[in-house]
Structure formats: structure tokens, C-alpha cells
Write a protein that holds these residues in place. Structure first.
Motif, PDB file in Angstrom:
ATOM      1  N   GLU A   1       0.815  -1.212   0.000  1.00 21.11           N
ATOM      2  CA  GLU A   1       0.000   0.000   0.000  1.00 21.11           C
ATOM      3  C   GLU A   1       0.857   1.275   0.000  1.00 21.11           C
ATOM      4  OE1 GLU A   1      -2.190  -3.112   2.567  1.00 21.11           O
ATOM      5  OE2 GLU A   1      -0.124  -2.440   2.207  1.00 21.11           O
ATOM      6  N   ILE A   2       2.019   1.193   0.629  1.00 20.57           N
ATOM      7  CA  ILE A   2       2.880   2.378   0.686  1.00 20.57           C
ATOM      8  C   ILE A   2       3.239   2.857  -0.714  1.00 20.57           C
ATOM      9  CG2 ILE A   2       5.147   3.232   1.437  1.00 20.57           C
ATOM     10  CD1 ILE A   2       4.994   1.313   3.802  1.00 20.57           C
ATOM     11  N   GLN A   3       3.418   1.911  -1.635  1.00 14.26           N
ATOM     12  CA  GLN A   3       3.851   2.268  -2.990  1.00 14.26           C
ATOM     13  C   GLN A   3       2.793   3.038  -3.774  1.00 14.26           C
ATOM     14  OE1 GLN A   3       7.036   1.585  -3.521  1.00 14.26           O
ATOM     15  NE2 GLN A   3       7.011   0.617  -1.498  1.00 14.26           N
ATOM     16  N   GLN A   4       1.571   3.060  -3.264  1.00  9.94           N
ATOM     17  CA  GLN A   4       0.480   3.742  -3.967  1.00  9.94           C
ATOM     18  C   GLN A   4       0.227   5.156  -3.441  1.00  9.94           C
ATOM     19  OE1 GLN A   4      -0.507   2.336  -6.744  1.00  9.94           O
ATOM     20  NE2 GLN A   4       0.969   0.753  -6.138  1.00  9.94           N
ATOM     21  N   HIS A   5       1.175   5.676  -2.670  1.00  5.79           N
ATOM     22  CA  HIS A   5       1.096   7.045  -2.165  1.00  5.79           C
ATOM     23  C   HIS A   5       2.264   7.848  -2.717  1.00  5.79           C
ATOM     24  CE1 HIS A   5      -1.400   4.809   0.692  1.00  5.79           C
ATOM     25  NE2 HIS A   5      -1.987   5.959   0.982  1.00  5.79           N
ATOM     26  N   SER A   6       2.010   9.090  -3.056  1.00  8.52           N
ATOM     27  CA  SER A   6       3.082   9.952  -3.573  1.00  8.52           C
ATOM     28  C   SER A   6       4.168  10.161  -2.529  1.00  8.52           C
ATOM     29  CB  SER A   6       2.507  11.323  -3.971  1.00  8.52           C
ATOM     30  OG  SER A   6       1.421  11.203  -4.844  1.00  8.52           O
ATOM     31  N   ILE A   7       3.735  10.332  -1.284  1.00  7.06           N
ATOM     32  CA  ILE A   7       4.662  10.646  -0.193  1.00  7.06           C
ATOM     33  C   ILE A   7       4.446   9.686   0.969  1.00  7.06           C
ATOM     34  CG2 ILE A   7       5.261  12.382   1.556  1.00  7.06           C
ATOM     35  CD1 ILE A   7       4.392  14.534  -0.470  1.00  7.06           C
TER      36      ILE A   7
ATOM     37  N   THR B   1      11.720  -1.592   1.142  1.00  5.62           N
ATOM     38  CA  THR B   1      12.995  -2.228   0.808  1.00  5.62           C
ATOM     39  C   THR B   1      13.280  -2.039  -0.679  1.00  5.62           C
ATOM     40  OG1 THR B   1      12.041  -4.371   0.219  1.00  5.62           O
ATOM     41  CG2 THR B   1      12.513  -3.985   2.562  1.00  5.62           C
ATOM     42  N   SER B   2      14.465  -2.423  -1.089  1.00  7.67           N
ATOM     43  CA  SER B   2      14.847  -2.297  -2.500  1.00  7.67           C
ATOM     44  C   SER B   2      13.960  -3.144  -3.396  1.00  7.67           C
ATOM     45  CB  SER B   2      16.316  -2.689  -2.678  1.00  7.67           C
ATOM     46  OG  SER B   2      16.542  -4.013  -2.205  1.00  7.67           O
ATOM     47  N   GLU B   3      13.426  -4.247  -2.869  1.00  3.23           N
ATOM     48  CA  GLU B   3      12.513  -5.079  -3.654  1.00  3.23           C
ATOM     49  C   GLU B   3      11.140  -4.423  -3.777  1.00  3.23           C
ATOM     50  OE1 GLU B   3      13.090  -7.904  -5.369  1.00  3.23           O
ATOM     51  OE2 GLU B   3      15.192  -7.436  -4.906  1.00  3.23           O
ATOM     52  N   ASP B   4      10.691  -3.778  -2.694  1.00  4.13           N
ATOM     53  CA  ASP B   4       9.364  -3.153  -2.692  1.00  4.13           C
ATOM     54  C   ASP B   4       9.216  -2.103  -3.788  1.00  4.13           C
ATOM     55  OD1 ASP B   4       8.672  -4.655  -0.445  1.00  4.13           O
ATOM     56  OD2 ASP B   4       9.299  -3.086   0.957  1.00  4.13           O
ATOM     57  N   ILE B   5      10.283  -1.351  -4.049  1.00  6.14           N
ATOM     58  CA  ILE B   5      10.165  -0.218  -4.966  1.00  6.14           C
ATOM     59  C   ILE B   5      10.314  -0.619  -6.427  1.00  6.14           C
ATOM     60  CG2 ILE B   5      10.942   1.410  -3.217  1.00  6.14           C
ATOM     61  CD1 ILE B   5      13.685   1.423  -4.504  1.00  6.14           C
ATOM     62  N   LYS B   6      10.466  -1.901  -6.689  1.00  8.02           N
ATOM     63  CA  LYS B   6      10.601  -2.366  -8.066  1.00  8.02           C
ATOM     64  C   LYS B   6       9.259  -2.591  -8.757  1.00  8.02           C
ATOM     65  CE  LYS B   6      15.091  -4.605  -7.367  1.00  8.02           C
ATOM     66  NZ  LYS B   6      15.825  -5.904  -7.323  1.00  8.02           N
ATOM     67  N   VAL B   7       8.149  -2.435  -8.032  1.00  4.79           N
ATOM     68  CA  VAL B   7       6.841  -2.696  -8.628  1.00  4.79           C
ATOM     69  C   VAL B   7       6.580  -1.724  -9.779  1.00  4.79           C
ATOM     70  CG1 VAL B   7       5.875  -3.672  -6.525  1.00  4.79           C
ATOM     71  CG2 VAL B   7       5.695  -1.211  -6.929  1.00  4.79           C
ATOM     72  N   ALA B   8       5.919  -2.224 -10.812  1.00  3.50           N
ATOM     73  CA  ALA B   8       5.724  -1.439 -12.033  1.00  3.50           C
ATOM     74  C   ALA B   8       4.795  -0.245 -11.832  1.00  3.50           C
ATOM     75  CB  ALA B   8       5.181  -2.340 -13.139  1.00  3.50           C
ATOM     76  N   ASP B   9       3.839  -0.374 -10.922  1.00  7.66           N
ATOM     77  CA  ASP B   9       2.850   0.692 -10.762  1.00  7.66           C
ATOM     78  C   ASP B   9       3.155   1.603  -9.574  1.00  7.66           C
ATOM     79  OD1 ASP B   9       2.369  -1.198  -8.810  1.00  7.66           O
ATOM     80  OD2 ASP B   9       0.184  -1.058  -8.929  1.00  7.66           O
TER      81      ASP B   9
ATOM     82  N   ILE C   1      13.828   1.676   6.725  1.00  6.46           N
ATOM     83  CA  ILE C   1      13.809   2.053   5.306  1.00  6.46           C
ATOM     84  C   ILE C   1      15.214   1.816   4.757  1.00  6.46           C
ATOM     85  CG2 ILE C   1      13.214   3.879   3.650  1.00  6.46           C
ATOM     86  CD1 ILE C   1      11.674   5.230   5.950  1.00  6.46           C
ATOM     87  N   PRO C   2      15.618   0.559   4.607  1.00  6.86           N
ATOM     88  CA  PRO C   2      17.008   0.239   4.265  1.00  6.86           C
ATOM     89  C   PRO C   2      17.347   0.419   2.782  1.00  6.86           C
ATOM     90  CG  PRO C   2      15.741  -1.775   4.492  1.00  6.86           C
ATOM     91  CD  PRO C   2      14.810  -0.650   4.855  1.00  6.86           C
ATOM     92  N   ILE C   3      16.870   1.525   2.207  1.00  8.49           N
ATOM     93  CA  ILE C   3      17.235   1.848   0.828  1.00  8.49           C
ATOM     94  C   ILE C   3      18.175   3.051   0.795  1.00  8.49           C
ATOM     95  CG2 ILE C   3      15.135   0.858  -0.151  1.00  8.49           C
ATOM     96  CD1 ILE C   3      14.041   3.718  -0.417  1.00  8.49           C
ATOM     97  N   TYR C   4      18.546   3.559   1.976  1.00  7.24           N
ATOM     98  CA  TYR C   4      19.517   4.652   2.064  1.00  7.24           C
ATOM     99  C   TYR C   4      20.267   4.489   3.380  1.00  7.24           C
ATOM    100  CZ  TYR C   4      17.189   7.352   5.734  1.00  7.24           C
ATOM    101  OH  TYR C   4      16.687   7.772   6.943  1.00  7.24           O
TER     102      TYR C   4
ATOM    103  N   VAL D   1      17.237   7.854  -4.946  1.00  7.81           N
ATOM    104  CA  VAL D   1      17.315   6.396  -4.907  1.00  7.81           C
ATOM    105  C   VAL D   1      16.998   5.818  -6.286  1.00  7.81           C
ATOM    106  CG1 VAL D   1      16.355   4.304  -3.862  1.00  7.81           C
ATOM    107  CG2 VAL D   1      16.707   6.343  -2.466  1.00  7.81           C
ATOM    108  N   VAL D   2      16.017   6.408  -6.960  1.00  4.72           N
ATOM    109  CA  VAL D   2      15.654   6.024  -8.324  1.00  4.72           C
ATOM    110  C   VAL D   2      15.546   7.303  -9.143  1.00  4.72           C
ATOM    111  CG1 VAL D   2      13.948   4.925  -9.823  1.00  4.72           C
ATOM    112  CG2 VAL D   2      14.356   4.015  -7.519  1.00  4.72           C
ATOM    113  N   SER D   3      16.213   7.334 -10.281  1.00  2.00           N
ATOM    114  CA  SER D   3      16.164   8.532 -11.129  1.00  2.00           C
ATOM    115  C   SER D   3      15.403   8.307 -12.422  1.00  2.00           C
ATOM    116  CB  SER D   3      17.585   9.012 -11.446  1.00  2.00           C
ATOM    117  OG  SER D   3      18.341   7.984 -12.073  1.00  2.00           O
TER     118      SER D   3
END
Length: 359
Positions: free
Chosen positions: A233-239, A255-263, A283-286, A299-301
Motif C-alpha cells: 500500500e505504501i507504494q500507492q502514495h506519492s509521499i 525495501t529495494s525489492e518493494d520499490i521495483k513494482v511497475a505501478d 527504510i534500508p534503501i539509504y 534512490v531512483v532517477s
């Protein structure tokens, strides 16, 4: 009243860049003076309150950075870390030490107290009998953290790289809100936001900032994160604003895996709790804090960008409101500072001694 062993409070200037807060404001200093305390306040080029206002209520004024020559019996009150160095610390210090969670340099700092026979009453350890902190900057940290997140989101929408340059402090909260509303109006849309830790002080601040801007907000706390994740659900929020402190029990939110989702819609993470160097970082991506001069880490450009903000003294963005609020909370504890072995102060002293034993 003549000076005694426990009635002299010395308010030092802050050396951390962009740190404009102060732990006690003039009105509350006046209350302490009337209660029999002696108060010395150092001049400061960056403090949000003019030194004359302290003089007007009866405080003694000292030169900036002169606390090292203060009477040994004085309590040295600050907000953030002391200037780096190897000098012995001979006084009783009150400030946010950031040395009890194995942060880099913690042993060096505590050894300075050992070598000087000084004491640290860590502001984070001032708790009541139930273990609840008696004073915290949390509300304004959450408020400012959410505000910086909105500014980063706006910068992304405008195509800025990096999305946000230097962050400056604001004279008051109305000026901040006016700035943010102008940016949102220019873009023509609003972000949505999820706040984890929404029931606490920090989460309340983040939520109030979002409400003031008319944003859609999802509020999570312990019940919503009890499953341990993952949390798509976190991935569906802008912030995403994280207001949960890093602990062994804290789940990993992103995590680094969580942010790989296409949507993925998530493009800004505001880690208000800001403990990136902890092994319990949720939040182990930084892995490093950000600053007012460089507020975000990319983290992602490519595609949907993702930037993390982790400034560790966010309330300095609104130094006047946050100082007044904190001072009001801290005042009751300071009234009892003449008995530093008892109650709130005694518990903080025990924490100091326990951590010295770890050296």
C-alpha cells in the motif's frame, strides 16, 4: 538568591549548521528566574530569538561559545550536539546527545565525559514514571518533514534535478504554508500521503501539515503494521512520512525489492525519525542523513523518481514555533533541576551511567 550547586542554568549557542532553535525561551526563562534560578544565555548569530529579549527578563548575557569557561557547577543547556573535539567535558550537560544507540562517535563523546568527570542528561531520556518523554520536538519535526517532502515532490513535478535545493527556515508557519500552497497551485495537482506512526506527536504534526494543504492522507500506526510486511500500500502514495523510531521490533517499511513494482506511485520518502545508520533502519534503501543544504538522496532517477529526505533537525525549519513549544514542555522539568538525582533527572542520570558502563 545566591548561587548554589544546582541553580545555575547556562544556555549555550548552537554550532550545528542551520540550527536556530533554543531549548528555553525568554518567557519561560523569566519563570525560572522567579523560582530562584540564575540563567546565563550566550549570544548567538543564528538563534531565532534576539539576545536582548533574554536580557530584558533578567538573564545574564555571555559571549558565544563561552560555556567552556562557565562555573563547573553550572548546567549547560543546548539542543544539538556539542562541537567536535577531544576536550574533557567537566560540566553537567543537557542536550540531545545521540550517543546511546551506537551512533558513529558515541564512544568518543562519552569518553570525553569520563575524562572530565562530567555528566550528560540526555533530553531524549527525560521521561516520567510511565516512561513517556516529558518534552519533545516531535510535532514540529513531523510538520516540517512533511513540508519538505511536499517541496521535493513539487520539484520532481517541475523536472528539477535535484528536486530541491537548500531548505531555509521560515519566520512562522503561515509563511511556510503560503509557500507550499503556491507551489501546489502552480503544479495543478496535490500529492497523497501515508503517515506511519500517525498516532504519535510526530505523526500528528505530519498529518496536520497534510490537512492544512487539503491532501488525502492515510494514517497508519502499530495496528496497521503488526503483520510485519511487506506493505504494498505504501507504494500507492506519492509521499511516505515515517514517524516510527528504529527498534529491533520495527518492520521494514520500504525495501529495494518493494520499490521495483511497475505501478509505483511513491516518489518521496520523508524519514522524520532519521536513524539511517542503525541496523534497525526500517527504510534500508539509504544509509546517511541529509542536510538543509542538500535535503534529498536520489534512490531512483529513471521513470518514477524516488528521493529520500532524512534531515535530523527538521524543527529548525520552524525554529520559533518549535522552540516555544519545546520550552513550554521542558519548563516543568527545569523547575526541578535543583534535585538532579531525583525524578525525571535521576532517570536520565541512570541512563547516562548505564551507557558509560558499556565503554
Amino acid at each position: 538568591m545566591a548561587e548554589t550547586l544546582n541553580n545555575h542554568l547556562w544556555v549555550r549557542s548552537e554550532k550545528k549548521a542551520n540550527e536556530r532553535r533554543v531549548a528555553i525561551v525568554p518567557d519561560d526563562a523569566k519563570t525560572l528566574l522567579e523560582a530562584g534560578y540564575k540563567i546565563t544565555v550566550e549570544k548567538s548569530a543564528q538563534r531565532c530569538i534576539d539576545i536582548q529579549k533574554y536580557a530584558d527578563v533578567g538573564c545574564e548575557i555571555a559571549e558565544e561559545g563561552s560555556w567552556t569557561n562557565a562555573p563547573k557547577e553550572a548546567f549547560i543547556l543546548g539542543v544539538k550536539e556539542l562541537p567536535e573535539g577531544d576536550g574533557e567535558l567537566v560540566h553537567r550537560h543537557i542536550y540531545f546527545g545521540h550517543v546511546y544507540k551506537d551512533q558513529p562517535g558515541w564512544q568518543h563523546t562519552l569518553n570525553r565525559f569520563v575524562n572530565g568527570n562530567g555528566t550528560l542528561y540526555d533530553l531524549e531520556c527525560l521521561v516520567d514514571e510511565g516512561g513517556r518523554r516529558v518534552a519533545a520536538f516531535g510535532y514540529w519535526a513531523g510538520y516540517a518533514g512533511a513540508a519538505v517532502a511536499v517541496k521535493i515532490w513539487a520539484g520532481q513535478k517541475m523536472g528539477n534535478v535535484p528536486p530541491l535545493g537548500r531548505v531555509d527556515s521560515y519566520p512562522n508557519v503561515d509563511a511556510l504554508l503560503s509557500d507550499l500552497r503556491g507551489q501546489i497551485q502552480m503544479i495543478g495537482e496535490k500529492p497523497n500521503m501515508i503517515v506511519i506512526g500517525a498516532l504519535g506527536r510526530t505523526g500528528s504534526g505530519a498529518t496536520d501539515l497534510g490537512l492544512a494543504l487539503g491532501m488525502d492522507i492515510t494514517k497508519w500506526d502499530m495496528a496497521e503494521t503488526a503483520s510485519g510486511g511487506p506493505f504494498p500500500e505504501i507504494q500507492q502514495h506519492s509521499i511516505f512520512v515515517n514517524c516510527i523510531l528504529a527498534t529491533p521490533e520495527c518492520p521494514r517499511f520500504v525495501t529495494s525489492e518493494d520499490i521495483k513494482v511497475a505501478d509505483r506511485r511513491l516518489s518521496v520518502i520523508a524519514d522524520v525519525s532519521c536513524d539511517p545508520e542503525s541496523k534497525y533502519n526500517p527504510i534500508p534503501i539509504y544509509n546517511r542523513s541529509t542536510t538543509f543544504d542538500a535535503p534529498s538522496i536520489s534512490v531512483v532517477s529513471e521513470g518514477t523518481p524516488l528521493d529520500v529526505m532524512a534531515i535530523d533537525h527538521l524543527p529548525s525549519m520552524l525554529p520559533l514555533e518549535s522552540s516555544e513549544d519545546y520550552s513550554r514542555q521542558l519548563l516543568a522539568a527545569l523547575i526541578d533541576l535543583n534535585e538532579p538525582e531525583k525524578g525525571i533527572w535521576g532517570r536520565a542520570l541512570n541512563d547516562f551511567r548505564k551507557n558509560l558502563a558499556r565503554l
